[in-house]
Scaffold this motif. Structure first.
Motif, PDB file in Angstrom:
ATOM      1  N   GLU A 134      11.280  -0.791   3.113  1.00  0.00           N
ATOM      2  CA  GLU A 134      11.835  -1.131   1.802  1.00  0.00           C
ATOM      3  C   GLU A 134      12.728  -2.357   1.937  1.00  0.00           C
ATOM      4  O   GLU A 134      13.580  -2.408   2.838  1.00  0.00           O
ATOM      5  CB  GLU A 134      12.638   0.028   1.231  1.00  0.00           C
ATOM      6  N   HIS A 173       8.212  -2.206  -1.191  1.00  0.00           N
ATOM      7  CA  HIS A 173       7.859  -1.117  -0.285  1.00  0.00           C
ATOM      8  C   HIS A 173       6.540  -1.435   0.405  1.00  0.00           C
ATOM      9  O   HIS A 173       5.627  -1.971  -0.209  1.00  0.00           O
ATOM     10  CB  HIS A 173       7.693   0.205  -1.037  1.00  0.00           C
ATOM     11  N   ILE A 179      15.512  -4.740  -0.055  1.00  0.00           N
ATOM     12  CA  ILE A 179      16.429  -4.878  -1.179  1.00  0.00           C
ATOM     13  C   ILE A 179      16.916  -6.313  -1.209  1.00  0.00           C
ATOM     14  O   ILE A 179      17.425  -6.810  -0.190  1.00  0.00           O
ATOM     15  CB  ILE A 179      17.626  -3.911  -1.047  1.00  0.00           C
ATOM     16  N   THR A 239      10.925   4.818   8.935  1.00  0.00           N
ATOM     17  CA  THR A 239      11.273   4.319   7.605  1.00  0.00           C
ATOM     18  C   THR A 239      12.461   3.380   7.787  1.00  0.00           C
ATOM     19  O   THR A 239      13.332   3.626   8.626  1.00  0.00           O
ATOM     20  CB  THR A 239      11.650   5.450   6.636  1.00  0.00           C
ATOM     21  N   THR A 290      15.169   0.485   5.559  1.00  0.00           N
ATOM     22  CA  THR A 290      15.633  -0.245   4.379  1.00  0.00           C
ATOM     23  C   THR A 290      16.383  -1.474   4.881  1.00  0.00           C
ATOM     24  O   THR A 290      17.364  -1.352   5.619  1.00  0.00           O
ATOM     25  CB  THR A 290      16.572   0.618   3.522  1.00  0.00           C
ATOM     26  N   HIS A 296      13.111  -4.349  -5.199  1.00  0.00           N
ATOM     27  CA  HIS A 296      12.715  -3.448  -4.115  1.00  0.00           C
ATOM     28  C   HIS A 296      11.257  -3.707  -3.763  1.00  0.00           C
ATOM     29  O   HIS A 296      10.398  -3.753  -4.638  1.00  0.00           O
ATOM     30  CB  HIS A 296      12.866  -1.985  -4.531  1.00  0.00           C
ATOM     31  N   ARG A 327      17.957  -5.499   3.911  1.00  0.00           N
ATOM     32  CA  ARG A 327      18.458  -6.342   2.813  1.00  0.00           C
ATOM     33  C   ARG A 327      18.136  -7.808   3.099  1.00  0.00           C
ATOM     34  O   ARG A 327      18.337  -8.306   4.215  1.00  0.00           O
ATOM     35  CB  ARG A 327      19.959  -6.143   2.641  1.00  0.00           C
TER      36      ARG A 327
END
Length: 295
Positions: A288, A5, A290, A255, A257, A3, A259
């Protein structure tokens, strides 16, 4: 699973832009406050309910402009441990107060207009005509000075100024008609029409404030564009989650996320994602990453 950030807090507004904003608000406030006093005197002298209606509205606009100036200053204060996003939402508080003030003023205007409608009285058409010309000039200048701001309070103020401008055009037309026909009942009718327009705008502003409080997406087109561009960054295989909301209609928060299939490319992906946020004037962003390769 890896992860990464990144928290970005960028402020792209230049100092001279802020000074210009303060100057515009100060000029618009001065124009409206002075003219609202002239309107009150003029409305009494001409016995015009329509002009008194606009006087109430202009006083409300003056209050909003004063709040806009104060909140613009306060919103520049640095973030603290208690207020992590700073004081950007002071303008939202000002917008709520302004909505309340205009609601009370409009209720008063409607009451007076209904009374005048039931018992029409003569009005000074010539006085109304000259006040209308002055009103168009003053409100037009004030609206021009405030035009372009994206802050919710400033937008509500511009709406009120434009509404007053249209109101004065209507007063101009009605004053000419009354001058030649003596149809004095047109004055309270115009007052009620103006009040109904204000009520519609108040409702629109309430919806806008509600959306900001509920952290809705401020711009669907911007949201979809950012999501698509994030997915297009080299090394990104999926955008798993993205949220976008606004503090005050101008400063947005994001925000995301995403991949990746290449852990060695995380730094480059973060850099590209932050650049994308900066380019879209998003002042607060959390990214973030991943990595599928580590699962």
């Amino acid at each position: 699973m890896s992860h990464n950030h990144s928290h970005s807090h960028t402020h792209t507004h230049a100092h001279n832009h802020s000074q210009s904003s303060y100057s515009n608000i100060a000029i618009a406030f001065t124009l409206n406050f002075v003219f609202s006093i002239i309107e009150i005197v003029g409305g009494i002298l001409t016995n015009s309910t329509a002009i008194l209606s606009d006087a109430v509205h202009d006083l409300g606009d003056s209050l909003a402009l004063a709040m806009s100036y104060v909140t613009e200053k306060l919103s520049k204060n640095e973030a603290t441990e208690t207020y992590n996003y700073g004081y950007k939402r002071f303008s939202l508080i000002g917008a709520i107060i302004n909505i309340l003030v205009l609601s009370v003023g409009t209720a008063y205007v409607l009451r007076e207009a209904i009374i005048s409608f039931q018992h029409p009285e003569p009005v000074d058409a010539n006085g109304m005509l000259w006040l209308a010309i002055l009103g168009i000039t003053v409100n037009g200048l004030a609206a021009f000075r405030m035009k372009g701001s994206k802050k919710v309070l400033d937008r509500t103020v511009v709406l009120h100024l434009l509404e007053d401008l249209m109101g004065w055009v209507a007063v101009l037309v009605v004053s000419v008609v009354i001058r030649y026909t003596s149809w004095y009942i047109l004055d309270p009718i115009l007052s009620m029409v103006i009040a109904l327009i204000v009520i519609r705008n108040i409702w629109s502003n309430i919806i806008q404030v509600y959306r900001i409080i509920m952290q809705s997406v401020p711009d669907a087109e911007l949201f979809n564009s950012i999501k698509m561009n994030l997915a297009g960054i080299n090394g990104v295989i999926a955008v798993e989650d993205i949220k976008l909301w606004t503090l005050d209609g101008d400063d947005h928060v994001m925000t995301a996320t995403i991949r990746s299939n290449d852990v060695g490319n995380n730094s480059s992906i973060l850099h590209s994602a932050k650049d994308l946020a900066d380019q879209n004037n998003i002042h607060f962003s959390t990214i973030e990453i991943i990595n599928s390769s580590r699962e």
